[in-house]
Enzyme design. Structure first.
Site, PDB file in Angstrom:
ATOM      1  CG  ASN A 158    -106.958  47.142  57.664  1.00 21.36           C
ATOM      2  OD1 ASN A 158    -106.167  46.218  57.840  1.00 21.36           O
ATOM      3  ND2 ASN A 158    -107.207  47.665  56.464  1.00 21.36           N
ATOM      4  CE  LYS A 171    -104.746  50.326  55.989  1.00 17.57           C
ATOM      5  NZ  LYS A 171    -104.707  51.519  55.151  1.00 17.57           N
ATOM      6  CG  HIS A 216    -108.344  47.919  52.172  1.00 19.30           C
ATOM      7  ND1 HIS A 216    -107.353  48.694  51.610  1.00 19.30           N
ATOM      8  CD2 HIS A 216    -108.685  48.518  53.336  1.00 19.30           C
ATOM      9  CE1 HIS A 216    -107.098  49.717  52.417  1.00 19.30           C
ATOM     10  NE2 HIS A 216    -107.897  49.630  53.478  1.00 19.30           N
ATOM     11  CD  GLU A 234    -103.980  49.957  52.000  1.00 20.95           C
ATOM     12  OE1 GLU A 234    -103.900  48.966  52.744  1.00 20.95           O
ATOM     13  OE2 GLU A 234    -104.090  51.127  52.447  1.00 20.95           O
ATOM     14  CD  GLU A 279    -111.326  51.812  54.350  1.00 16.00           C
ATOM     15  OE1 GLU A 279    -111.115  51.985  55.549  1.00 16.00           O
ATOM     16  OE2 GLU A 279    -110.576  51.141  53.622  1.00 16.00           O
ATOM     17  N   GLY A 296    -104.539  56.864  54.780  1.00 13.51           N
ATOM     18  CA  GLY A 296    -103.123  57.008  55.106  1.00 13.51           C
ATOM     19  C   GLY A 296    -102.533  58.348  54.711  1.00 13.51           C
ATOM     20  CB  SER A 307    -107.040  60.210  57.687  1.00 14.55           C
ATOM     21  OG  SER A 307    -106.058  59.887  56.728  1.00 14.55           O
ATOM     22  N   GLY A 321    -103.978  53.337  60.402  1.00 12.36           N
ATOM     23  CA  GLY A 321    -102.843  53.757  61.234  1.00 12.36           C
ATOM     24  C   GLY A 321    -103.170  53.937  62.706  1.00 12.36           C
TER      25      GLY A 321
END
Ligand code: 13P
Length: 258
Positions: free
Chosen positions: A9, A11, A95, A97, A167, A173, A212, A234
């Site tokens: 992902n 992002k 998600h 976010e 998640e 993150g 992570s 990430g």
């Protein structure tokens, strides 16, 4: 039998040049790793670029969000049909976010899930608790509520056309990965809950872990019985990290098959 899946992902990261460089490295290096499945979920403006680059590879294309409506006066919206036209196989829905930063409710997530299914996309439905919710001991209640909204809106059978991703928001993150045991416990809970309604669907449901994940911790996570791969933020932007995670999925897949 479930096959391990690793989905990146990206992002809101990348540009034409960095996308090209990243894909130029990962495509040839994942090509021989045939027994697991891989995907990258790119920002909307880059879907055409990434679709083009992935052609003929063993990496599928995904998007990161979809509008719940089919067409019309929805400024800024991107429909499931549009994603399908650009070769998307997957789309992330719900998600954390999107839920926390953009205020998406369980009901909106369910409608997005339905739109994706209706247009032949595989939704990657994200569920997971906040740190305060984990500390309050309500992780299972939160995950159940998020799942139930989708089942209520789209029907249980629709889950058979989807991928789930657990998640935990506190792990996203932050560098704080859930331990393999923490991940396994929630994955097993989700699978058991669905098995209560449909055992076969539950057995075949792919449940990814996200939060992570790195090349250094992926093997331990993927070794867990109910962890079927990862949704990678990430670390999906760094070629060596992402390839390392994909290798870990392949190794886990080969161990299961041996
Ligand atoms: P990180 O891997 O950066 O923690 O992000 C996880 C995630 O949100 C994937 O969707």
């Amino acid at each position: 039998m479930r096959t391990k899946l690793v989905a990146g992902n990206w992002k809101m990261n990348g540009n034409l040049a960095t996308n090209q460089a990243l894909l130029g490295t990962i495509i040839p290096r994942l090509a021989p790793l045939t027994r697991a499945r891989y995907a990258v979920c790119a920002p909307f403006p880059y879907l055409a670029q990434v679709q083009d680059a992935l052609r003929g590879s063993n990496i599928a294309l995904g998007a990161q969000d979809v509008c719940q409506f089919d067409a019309g006066a929805y400024t800024g919206g991107v429909s499931a049909a549009m994603l399908a036209e650009f070769g998307c196989r997957y789309v992330i829905v719900g998600h954390s976010e999107r839920r926390t930063v953009f205020g998406e409710t369980d009901e909106v997530v369910a409608r997005k899930f339905g739109a994706a299914i209706h247009h032949g996309l595989t939704p990657i439905l994200c569920v997971g608790e906040l740190l305060a919710e984990r500390e309050a001991g309500v992780t299972e209640a939160v995950v159940s509520r998020q799942l139930d909204a989708v089942i209520a809106g789209c029907g249980l059978a629709a889950l058979g056309k989807a991928v789930l991703a657990y998640e935990p928001v506190w792990a996203i993150g932050t560098g704080k990965t859930a331990t393999p045991q923490q991940a396994q416990a929630v994955h097993a809970f989700i699978r058991a809950r669905i098995a209560g309604a449909d055992r076969r669907l539950a057995d075949e449901l792919v449940i990814l872990y996200g939060g992570s994940v790195k090349a250094a911790n992926a093997s331990q996570l993927f070794a867990m019985q109910d962890v079927d791969g990862g949704l990678i933020g990430g670390a999906s932007l760094a070629a060596d990290e992402f390839i390392g995670i994909c290798r870990a999925a392949l190794d886990a897949e080969e161990t299961v098959r041996a």
